[in-house]
Scaffold this motif. Sequence first.
Motif, PDB file in Angstrom:
ATOM      1  N   LYS A 164       0.849  -1.201   0.000  1.00  0.00           N
ATOM      2  CA  LYS A 164       0.000   0.000   0.000  1.00  0.00           C
ATOM      3  C   LYS A 164       0.880   1.246   0.000  1.00  0.00           C
ATOM      4  O   LYS A 164       0.685   2.158  -0.814  1.00  0.00           O
ATOM      5  CB  LYS A 164      -0.892   0.001   1.241  1.00  0.00           C
ATOM      6  N   ASN A 165       1.877   1.286   0.888  1.00  0.00           N
ATOM      7  CA  ASN A 165       2.655   2.510   1.059  1.00  0.00           C
ATOM      8  C   ASN A 165       3.651   2.752  -0.066  1.00  0.00           C
ATOM      9  O   ASN A 165       4.173   3.849  -0.202  1.00  0.00           O
ATOM     10  CB  ASN A 165       3.338   2.522   2.423  1.00  0.00           C
ATOM     11  N   ARG A 197      -3.745  -0.060  11.706  1.00  0.00           N
ATOM     12  CA  ARG A 197      -2.922  -1.136  12.262  1.00  0.00           C
ATOM     13  C   ARG A 197      -3.489  -1.616  13.605  1.00  0.00           C
ATOM     14  O   ARG A 197      -3.375  -2.789  13.943  1.00  0.00           O
ATOM     15  CB  ARG A 197      -1.459  -0.684  12.411  1.00  0.00           C
ATOM     16  N   SER A 256      11.812  11.261   7.622  1.00  0.00           N
ATOM     17  CA  SER A 256      10.395  11.293   7.235  1.00  0.00           C
ATOM     18  C   SER A 256      10.234  10.551   5.913  1.00  0.00           C
ATOM     19  O   SER A 256      10.806  10.949   4.886  1.00  0.00           O
ATOM     20  CB  SER A 256       9.910  12.735   7.067  1.00  0.00           C
ATOM     21  N   VAL A 257       9.446   9.502   5.920  1.00  0.00           N
ATOM     22  CA  VAL A 257       9.218   8.698   4.706  1.00  0.00           C
ATOM     23  C   VAL A 257       8.539   9.559   3.642  1.00  0.00           C
ATOM     24  O   VAL A 257       9.044   9.716   2.525  1.00  0.00           O
ATOM     25  CB  VAL A 257       8.367   7.461   5.027  1.00  0.00           C
ATOM     26  N   GLY A 258       7.424  10.169   3.991  1.00  0.00           N
ATOM     27  CA  GLY A 258       6.653  10.928   2.999  1.00  0.00           C
ATOM     28  C   GLY A 258       7.406  12.119   2.466  1.00  0.00           C
ATOM     29  O   GLY A 258       7.388  12.397   1.266  1.00  0.00           O
ATOM     30  N   ASP A 286       4.694   0.457  12.018  1.00  0.00           N
ATOM     31  CA  ASP A 286       3.434  -0.089  11.483  1.00  0.00           C
ATOM     32  C   ASP A 286       3.197  -1.529  11.906  1.00  0.00           C
ATOM     33  O   ASP A 286       2.139  -2.086  11.598  1.00  0.00           O
ATOM     34  CB  ASP A 286       3.427  -0.004   9.951  1.00  0.00           C
ATOM     35  N   PRO A 307       2.260  16.602  11.072  1.00  0.00           N
ATOM     36  CA  PRO A 307       2.432  17.795  10.228  1.00  0.00           C
ATOM     37  C   PRO A 307       3.181  17.446   8.938  1.00  0.00           C
ATOM     38  O   PRO A 307       3.697  16.328   8.791  1.00  0.00           O
ATOM     39  CB  PRO A 307       3.277  18.709  11.116  1.00  0.00           C
ATOM     40  N   VAL A 308       3.226  18.419   8.024  1.00  0.00           N
ATOM     41  CA  VAL A 308       3.935  18.202   6.755  1.00  0.00           C
ATOM     42  C   VAL A 308       5.013  19.267   6.568  1.00  0.00           C
ATOM     43  O   VAL A 308       5.417  19.565   5.439  1.00  0.00           O
ATOM     44  CB  VAL A 308       2.961  18.203   5.562  1.00  0.00           C
ATOM     45  N   ASP A 309       5.498  19.813   7.691  1.00  0.00           N
ATOM     46  CA  ASP A 309       6.473  20.914   7.596  1.00  0.00           C
ATOM     47  C   ASP A 309       7.745  20.511   6.850  1.00  0.00           C
ATOM     48  O   ASP A 309       8.328  21.328   6.123  1.00  0.00           O
ATOM     49  CB  ASP A 309       6.809  21.445   8.995  1.00  0.00           C
ATOM     50  N   LEU A 310       8.158  19.251   6.965  1.00  0.00           N
ATOM     51  CA  LEU A 310       9.395  18.853   6.262  1.00  0.00           C
ATOM     52  C   LEU A 310       9.167  18.782   4.749  1.00  0.00           C
ATOM     53  O   LEU A 310      10.053  19.098   3.963  1.00  0.00           O
ATOM     54  CB  LEU A 310       9.894  17.495   6.775  1.00  0.00           C
ATOM     55  N   ILE A 361       7.986   6.818  16.935  1.00  0.00           N
ATOM     56  CA  ILE A 361       7.717   7.527  15.673  1.00  0.00           C
ATOM     57  C   ILE A 361       6.468   8.412  15.797  1.00  0.00           C
ATOM     58  O   ILE A 361       6.476   9.563  15.367  1.00  0.00           O
ATOM     59  CB  ILE A 361       7.536   6.526  14.510  1.00  0.00           C
TER      60      ILE A 361
HETATM   61  C1  EPZ Z   1       4.532   6.822   6.243  1.00  0.00           C
HETATM   62  O1  EPZ Z   1       3.813   7.900   6.809  1.00  0.00           O
HETATM   63  C2  EPZ Z   1       3.555   5.672   6.161  1.00  0.00           C
HETATM   64  N1  EPZ Z   1       2.420   6.043   5.298  1.00  0.00           N
HETATM   65  C3  EPZ Z   1       3.045   5.330   7.568  1.00  0.00           C
HETATM   66  O2  EPZ Z   1       2.197   4.199   7.456  1.00  0.00           O
HETATM   67  C4  EPZ Z   1       4.247   4.966   8.442  1.00  0.00           C
HETATM   68  O3  EPZ Z   1       3.799   4.725   9.757  1.00  0.00           O
HETATM   69  C5  EPZ Z   1       5.258   6.116   8.444  1.00  0.00           C
HETATM   70  O4  EPZ Z   1       5.637   6.432   7.084  1.00  0.00           O
HETATM   71  C6  EPZ Z   1       6.518   5.788   9.225  1.00  0.00           C
HETATM   72  O5  EPZ Z   1       7.127   4.651   8.687  1.00  0.00           O
HETATM   73  C7  EPZ Z   1       2.582   6.009   3.963  1.00  0.00           C
HETATM   74  O6  EPZ Z   1       3.640   5.695   3.448  1.00  0.00           O
HETATM   75  C8  EPZ Z   1       1.387   6.394   3.134  1.00  0.00           C
HETATM   76  P1  EPZ Z   1       6.780  10.068   8.343  1.00  0.00           P
HETATM   77  P2  EPZ Z   1       4.475   9.377   6.821  1.00  0.00           P
HETATM   78  O7  EPZ Z   1       6.786  11.318   7.540  1.00  0.00           O
HETATM   79  O8  EPZ Z   1       5.280   9.571   5.599  1.00  0.00           O
HETATM   80  C9  EPZ Z   1       6.616  13.388  11.726  1.00  0.00           C
HETATM   81  C10 EPZ Z   1       0.246   2.943   7.740  1.00  0.00           C
HETATM   82  O9  EPZ Z   1      -0.239   2.430   8.749  1.00  0.00           O
HETATM   83  N2  EPZ Z   1       6.625  14.348  10.592  1.00  0.00           N
HETATM   84  O10 EPZ Z   1       7.937   9.125   8.230  1.00  0.00           O
HETATM   85  O11 EPZ Z   1       3.402  10.343   7.123  1.00  0.00           O
HETATM   86  C11 EPZ Z   1       5.359  12.550  11.766  1.00  0.00           C
HETATM   87  O12 EPZ Z   1       4.337  13.223  12.473  1.00  0.00           O
HETATM   88  C12 EPZ Z   1       0.810   4.342   7.815  1.00  0.00           C
HETATM   89  O13 EPZ Z   1       0.352   2.389   6.609  1.00  0.00           O
HETATM   90  C13 EPZ Z   1       6.742  15.710  10.857  1.00  0.00           C
HETATM   91  O14 EPZ Z   1       6.805  16.132  12.019  1.00  0.00           O
HETATM   92  O15 EPZ Z   1       5.432   9.253   8.074  1.00  0.00           O
HETATM   93  C14 EPZ Z   1       5.821  11.305  12.484  1.00  0.00           C
HETATM   94  O16 EPZ Z   1       5.794  11.559  13.870  1.00  0.00           O
HETATM   95  C15 EPZ Z   1       0.609   4.977   9.175  1.00  0.00           C
HETATM   96  N3  EPZ Z   1       6.777  16.591   9.814  1.00  0.00           N
HETATM   97  C16 EPZ Z   1       7.277  11.157  12.017  1.00  0.00           C
HETATM   98  O17 EPZ Z   1       7.664  12.438  11.535  1.00  0.00           O
HETATM   99  C17 EPZ Z   1       6.720  16.165   8.511  1.00  0.00           C
HETATM  100  O18 EPZ Z   1       6.776  17.016   7.600  1.00  0.00           O
HETATM  101  C18 EPZ Z   1       7.468  10.146  10.884  1.00  0.00           C
HETATM  102  O19 EPZ Z   1       6.550  10.477   9.871  1.00  0.00           O
HETATM  103  C19 EPZ Z   1       6.611  14.786   8.257  1.00  0.00           C
HETATM  104  C20 EPZ Z   1       6.569  13.890   9.310  1.00  0.00           C
END
Ligand code: EPZ
Length: 422
Positions: free
Chosen positions: A22-23, A374, A165-167, A308, A124-127, A330
Amino acid sequence: MDQIIIRGGAPLRGAIPIAGAKNACLTLMPATLLSDEPLTLTNAPRLSDISTMTALLGSLGAEVSSLQEGKVLALSSHDINNHTADYDIVRKMRASILVLGPMLARDGHAVVSLPGGCAIGARPVDLHLKGLEALGAELDLREGYVHAKAPGGLRGATFEFPFVSVGATENILMAATLAKGTTVLKNAAREPEIVDLAACLTKMGARIDGAGTSTITVEGVDRLHGATHPVVTDRIELGTYMLAPAITGGEVELLGGRMDLVASFAEKLDAAGISVTETEGGLRVARANGRVRAVDVVTEPFPGFPTDLQAQMMALLCTAEGVSVLEEKIFENRFMHAPELIRMGAQIDVHGGTATVTGVERLKGAPVMATDLRASVSLILAALAAEGETVVSRVYHLDRGYERVEEKLSACGASIERVKEQ
Ligand code: EPZ
């Protein structure tokens, strides 16, 4: 809303096919926006999140055809006629933010709603925004939307993520493929989904080095062409179903499973007394006799223990011999499955980001409520081993990330059925 009813106790035996990730699919689909030529994704999972991303891309003017019962997605962004991703779609799925980088990179402008938070945290999406600004984007936040412009196109730059940050790594990586010059991403995410995205972008003509390591280098190109790419196996679905025979006893082969996708998770299972072996068809998981042993878990970015799989692992440890400590590092609120497991007789103490689980001999079936993707599947796992009947409500959470869960489990001997809520 559907419910799932499970009568626990049967050891599972058989084979479970693992679908595409999915991801990975949720970041591969927006990559279509980088090119006006067709992108075909095979081994796509059939999930409601994929339908949501399909609807979002469709709202921008992209075409997404679902072929072979949804296992193949044929995408084309030749006729993008709208550069605004609306709140009513984005709020349903945070991964919608992943259309921002590609749209901006190819067309020089994009308007994307800020995703809301979700059950597991503010998220958030600040990064994402800081990384795009580093590539020269001009961003303006108005009425809950990001208005992004890059009139002269994006420019390559060096950007270091303050934390993984993955996204954000995915968004900036996609944008960088069409930026002028070289981009170096430091402290980048190393998840297999990043490696899969980079492989697909490279097939489209991108020039990327270092995907899967903390430093990714991208040489921008003028345009990307079409490609066909298989979605990588879903390591989270794989890990989830590895826990099914672990919690019930028995032995199950996970078809398509790859050890490299779940190495740290498999190590934890081994420490808990669960055997994981590689087979021709994937991975075989069996629980020898006797109870599972307690183990401690700390969630970390890949290659560490995946956040996850934390909820699912907690379900297993509720029936282990001894005390396990799980640290969720996380997300700030990812223990919502704990109160529901406690309703089933589990002994769990949650303090902030740490949950201490004291194993019990047997859980007891009970009516429980799914709260997030999850957490919902961790309740299913607990119910498979519990004495008596469990009714899980709000299973729409489950359908976001697991295709046909009741079919896959009943094929291995589980007593599980989906009913319309009375
Ligand atoms: C991805 O989310 C996955 N989703 C998540 O899976 C997964 O839990 C997560 O990566 C960590 O592995 C998809 O790929 C669609 P992050 P993402 O950016 O990219 C903080 C599932 O169950 N953060 O790595 O959103 C954030 O709040 C889902 O399939 C910021 O502060 O995760 C988190 O605490 C749930 N600012 C941490 O970083 C930002 O700009 C990691 O988030 C981005 C993230």
